[in-house]
Design an enzyme around this catalytic site. Structure first.
Site: not given
Lengths: 345, 345, 345
Positions: A240-242
């Site tokens: 996922g993001h980050n």
């Protein structure tokens, strides 16, 4: 290398610095698994699951860690898997990955920077201001968006997609259909509907990373999603993001890591492990296959189950559960006895 | 907007109708996360997990819901995430999605209908009798089969595949590698072998839906698979044939919904949730990550585990399991006492 | 077939050798599900879940196994699903899969062998020494590597990737985005880092296999990964290196099978099942959805849960867990009584 790709067993033993127990002059034409090998083939023994195959194998010779009690020539080495891998290069020389050059049916933007001996195959797209390092291969139908940077000696399989601004190191391998840099799954809720978060961050994939077929690595909302040096992600993994994944960490197929979670170095995950968002997983933790991780994991911990907790505890709880019927019987016995006693008193 | 994309903090506070606590003249050059922001950057505080970062952040200013006890300029707003998202548009103006026009290396059937200002990128295919609404982008290598209809202002990423007859609304986003309209997994069994079911149905995706990278939405056997307005599906989600997903429902990565299951409105699913076929999930139910759902779920219910049941019960059962050793000790104590008593009697 | 694609119910009943209960002259224009069918449409009843729809359906006629108590014309057949499937061919004649011929924008290597009436669509690549059997379709953007062989009457969807040396039989269907022949996930560890194993093996997919969208089948390290005749794999299934899947086995969406595991014939797996490496799953075993299998499974066994064990035991253990509170109450009662008794004594 001879034209016929045939080697004497003595040569092979020397090549892997192994101790030969058998006929050095034996001719070996190839390498095969225990069940498949014939009398002119070398096989290897590296996993006790294969012990039942030993009496039946027709292999001409075996790579093994310890002398085996079978009447077959043997080469003793420290790690048979590592040694077999070295010998595969003899029998199956690494092909030049692909013909260098830009296919006439590829699309390379005129503002892109293409290194020496790069191969860009048919129907691949390289966007504006992208750069591709020396000797890197961009497979057929692959897509590199605006400003994407790929280092040297990397291999992007067919139909890989790398979206705008993502940065990949050298010796990176992305298998077919992997997608890097799609927007993360981030929404703000207002009046029961979802407002899409802008994703203006990017993805950074360091050197020597390998990412499996149809895996997905999302871009950061702000800042960067980072996959550190040496990470290996199997097919259909989702990041996922980050998220940040530490050096030399491995994830088996179909693992999913939710937004902003930080995974340490040399962590090992079995298949289908899931982690919720905003967690920290310590270095060298082991996450057993199918674990559902909803809290931080200490360095070196081994966890399993849902919600994931110490694997030892999980095993103990399962054992206890199996004794529940017996416990119930003991309580019934106590009740009977006590009832008898009460009568006596 | 100034050319340098620099704003005074007072301007930014006004833009989000926030209450400024600090120097309105402070120059802000960009937006960054707490750990990354520098003195000329605005950051935000929206999750208590980030509290440990507050004393160390070098951010010049913070968006926050409540006044924080740090010596940094602050802008108080109702929802910092929503406000940051609005301000991102200032610092990162939305690029024109893609240059309008049909790439000379795209393939658009002569019977297709293409709206105004559509962008169709290199190596994309638009099939016979397909239609693409105004301002929609069809990414490189994407495929639209016969009779596919896509509304206005939609974005189909690179290598997206939309098979024959599927219908997509407006403002729909499909990320790279998503596949819509493949045949469902339906077989009839005869004499131990499988007869493939014809899939003559279709897929309907309503307005404002977002579907993640490498997700798959199967076509119906008969009738339609329907994804209602506002649904958000993360990467690698799988939706089986004849499923219906209600308005504003969200599914995190790697969820799978089996054939003919009906999911209500505003349902929220964590990652890797699985649902068997022919279920009904009520409106506003919450399915915790990795739930395995094998029965209907009531509206508003919160379920977890396999087989999924009330999350509260699951937590209680797990707590009870942890007390089993103590219960066993109590039974042993009773047995000893009773044995002693019996001796006395 | 009439131009209008309308049939008398009597004709349809004959076609499926069904017993007609109703008006043979009834005109039928199409086939639809119970909830959608109108008075000139035929529907079917095959799953008790649909019983609540029977009183309300507007269908003109029903295919069913047993006479239903509704005032609608009925055709009694052994398996309504099989019969509906046969009749779909009347109302929706199978289109010629695609126009035969090699698209002018496809790339077919001059050393490839292309059979009669093959369709190779735009932006597809067929590599050197590959061969494609008669009447097979290669979808838009699909990729066949060096030496790939595909049999007759097979269908490869858009953006499918088949890597070097993989061998596919006849009547094989690969849905969009599937990847066959990527390197397996195999590493040797040395000094905490990973050495990539060479994968010089291949993938063999036998006749009549169907593989879902975005599924991945890895090549063997040595030898072959084998998918036997008649296997059906749903979307996003992952098959690791050196796995063997037996004839007529089916796996629902998002299952993952780790390296070197051998799955028997006619095995059935629900969705999201995971299997670790080096296992043997016996013929006709059933693996309930989301099972996590870490040991061999006996032929015919039904297993569930993590770690997967006999489904019956899992259900019993769950039932026992629910009675734990009651057991604790019984122990408390015993303690009170015993304490009272001790006082008396």
């Amino acid at each position: 290398l001879t034209a016929s790709r045939s080697f004497r067993l003595g040569e092979l033993a020397e090549r892997v610095q192994g101790q030969l127990e058998g006929d050095a002059a034996l001719e070996i034409d190839g390498i095969a698994a225990l069940a498949d090998a014939g009398p002119r083939e070398l096989s290897f023994y590296a996993h006790e699951k294969y012990a039942p195959l030993l009496p039946q194998t027709r292999a001409g010779a075996l790579l093994t860690h310890e002398k085996l009690g079978v009447a077959i020539a043997q080469v003793l080495v420290q790690d048979p898997v590592v040694s077999i891998n070295e010998l595969l290069d003899l029998f199956h020389p690494r092909a030049p990955a692909a013909t260098a050059g830009i296919d006439r049916q590829a699309r390379v933007d005129e503002t892109a920077t293409i290194g020496r001996d790069v191969s860009i195959q048919a129907f691949a797209c390289v966007g504006p201001e992208a750069s591709v390092g020396a000797r890197t291969t961009i497979g057929a139908g692959a897509y590199l968006g605006r400003g994407v940077r790929v280092g040297e000696d990397s291999i992007l399989g067919p139909n890989v997609v790398i979206l705008d601004g993502s940065i990949l190191g050298s010796r990176v391998i992305l298998h077919a259909g992997a997608v890097v840099g799609a927007d993360g799954f981030g929404y703000a809720r207002r009046d029961g509907r979802f407002i899409r978060m802008r994703h203006v961050g990017t993805v950074v994939i360091e050197d020597d990373v390998e990412i499996g077929a149809n895996a997905t690595i999302d871009r950061a909302t702000l800042g960067r999603t980072v996959i550190r040096r040496g990470v290996k992600l199997d097919n259909q993994v989702h990041i996922g993001h980050n998220v940040e994944v530490g050096e030399d960490t491995v994830m088996a197929a179909q693992c999913g890591v939710s937004g902003s979670t930080v995974v340490g170095r040399r962590v090992m995950m079995g298949g289908q492990v899931g982690l919720v968002d905003h967690l920290v997983v310590g270095d060298e933790a082991k996450l057993v296959a199918q674990s559902g991780v909803i809290g931080d994991v200490a360095p070196g911990a081994i966890v399993s189950g849902y919600p994931a907790r110490a694997h030892r505890e999980v095993l103990r709880a399962q054992a206890e559960l199996r004794t529940l019927a017996r416990l119930r019987a003991r309580v019934s016995a106590l009740e009977r006895k006590l009832s008898g006693l009460a009568d006596e008193v």
